[in-house]
Design an enzyme around this catalytic site. Structure first.
Site, short mmCIF file in Angstrom:
data_model
loop_
_atom_site.label_atom_id
_atom_site.label_comp_id
_atom_site.label_asym_id
_atom_site.label_seq_id
_atom_site.Cartn_x
_atom_site.Cartn_y
_atom_site.Cartn_z
CB SER A 45 -1.21 -0.08 0.54
OG SER A 45 -0.26 0.44 2.32
NE ARG A 207 -6.44 1.87 2.70
CZ ARG A 207 -5.88 0.49 2.05
NH1 ARG A 207 -6.09 0.30 4.08
NH2 ARG A 207 -6.03 -0.69 2.22
CD GLU A 236 -1.36 4.85 7.27
OE1 GLU A 236 -0.37 4.25 6.09
OE2 GLU A 236 -1.99 5.15 8.18
CG HIS A 253 -1.72 1.51 7.69
ND1 HIS A 253 -1.74 2.01 7.01
CD2 HIS A 253 -3.01 0.20 8.07
CE1 HIS A 253 -2.73 1.47 6.13
NE2 HIS A 253 -3.46 0.44 6.74
#
Length: 378
Positions: A45, A207, A236, A253
């Site tokens: 991600s 998210r 992030e 996360h």
């Protein structure tokens, strides 16, 4: 056919070398000039997949070892006829276990049984369903809010967002979408945050961006008492320092970062490459299950909340992440990534065994419902 793979994808070199030579990269530092002759790109991600990265490259297949896909410009891939695969649902169980740990810890703090808490689940996809199943087995009351799902299925009873926000615990499990009738950016806005009851718990393991972080900070700092457990952040790794400082639980996360989830993601990409390449490669043996086939023993004599704190040391993880507040702003992002990489990985409940000796029968049943292997000494 060269394969370019994020070095944080579990066993990437070992698993994918059957399809071609594998070159590893740092997910946050990949640039178009690094692509070279690679035709297969495997990411996580932290890597944005779009025109600026892939235009003019020979990449024909992109796979992400993640359930979420908001870092991927799917329309661009379609226009370029680039095949795409993701690991949908790979971390559902891991996230559900992380979320379940939060109300147990929260209940212990408030000195009430977890079954007295009413939980609201926003989003009934893979994670939301897994969490609902877990709560149902535990006998914890929950309600679901998923308006898009009710438009295509009458089998799910979905309540309004307003009703969900009136529960003791509210947990988010929606994708991040910027457009459309059911966009989720700032889904939990100032009005929704202000609806949360006195001393409620708000969990974001979905998210960054689905919660208005500025409004949440204002409620945490000046409004009626509220607890926030934040695992997913906007921007992030350059996360908001005020929210980090004010959150009850703050993790980098890692809700979905279990050994089992990451291995499942690798397996799913392996299967997708078999299809893409027209191959029939066998997934390497020896990568499944706990180390040496043995389960880790744990004790529940101090109570289930204490046991869960050993599997998910939320307080310790939060303390480590908050150390970034003492760092110059330019170094905080690197600290976020470092804590995520070094301390984020864990095993799921099924990898642990708990002796039933000395435990009340109800506790034994509850441990089994959570997914622990309970050893009966009788």
């Amino acid at each position: 056919m060269e394969i370019l793979a994020d070095r944080e994808i579990t066993a990437a070199a070992e698993v994918f070398e059957a399809f071609g030579p594998v070159r590893l990269f740092d997910g946050r530092r990949l640039r178009q000039s690094d692509i070279g002759d690679a035709e297969i790109l495997l990411v996580r991600s932290v890597t944005r997949i779009d025109h600026s990265l892939l235009a003019g490259t020979p990449v024909r297949f992109v796979g992400t070892a993640t359930a979420g896909v908001d870092h991927v410009d799917a329309e661009f891939l379609t226009r370029r006829s680039i095949e795409f695969a993701h690991a949908e649902g790979c971390n559902a169980r891991a996230v559900a276990e992380y979320v379940a740990t939060c109300p147990y810890t929260f209940a212990a703090l408030r000195k009430v049984p977890p079954r007295e808490l009413a939980v609201g689940i926003i989003g009934y996809g893979n994670v939301g369903r897994c969490l609902a199943t877990l709560l149902d087995r535990l006998g914890i009351d929950f309600a679901i809010s998923d308006p898009p799902l009710t438009e295509v299925s009458s089998a799910i009873h979905s309540v309004s967002l307003e009703e969900i926000m009136d529960r003791d615990v509210v947990s988010l499990h929606v994708p991040l979408t910027n457009t459309g009738k059911h966009r989720t950016v700032d889904l939990i806005d100032a009005n929704a945050i202000n609806r949360l009851r006195h001393e409620a718990l708000l969990i974001n393991a979905a998210r960054g961006g689905v919660i208005n972080e500025g409004a949440l900070c204002r409620r945490l700092e000046t409004g009626a008492p509220l607890y926030a457990a934040v695992d997913c952040w906007s921007n992030e790794p350059a996360i908001d320092a005020a929210l980090l400082r004010s959150s009850w639980v703050a993790t980098p996360h890692i809700a979905g970062h279990s050994v089992e989830a990451r291995l499942k993601a690798t397996r799913m990409l392996h299967a997708a490459l078999n299809v893409f390449c027209g191959a029939n490669e066998v997934f390497p043996s020896g990568l499944e299950g706990p180390a040496n086939g043995r389960k880790t023993p744990l004790s529940a004599v101090g109570g289930i909340a204490e046991l869960l704190s050993k599997v998910h040391p939320l307080a310790g993880q939060s303390e480590r992440l908050r150390r970034m507040l003492a760092l110059p702003a330019a170094r905080r992002g690197a600290h976020f990534d470092d804590i995520r990489a070094r301390f984020g990985l864990r095993r799921e409940f099924s990898s642990f065994i708990v002796a039933s000796e000395g435990l009340a029968p109800d506790t034994v049943v509850e441990l089994g419902a959570l997914g622990f292997d309970v050893l009966n000494d009788d």
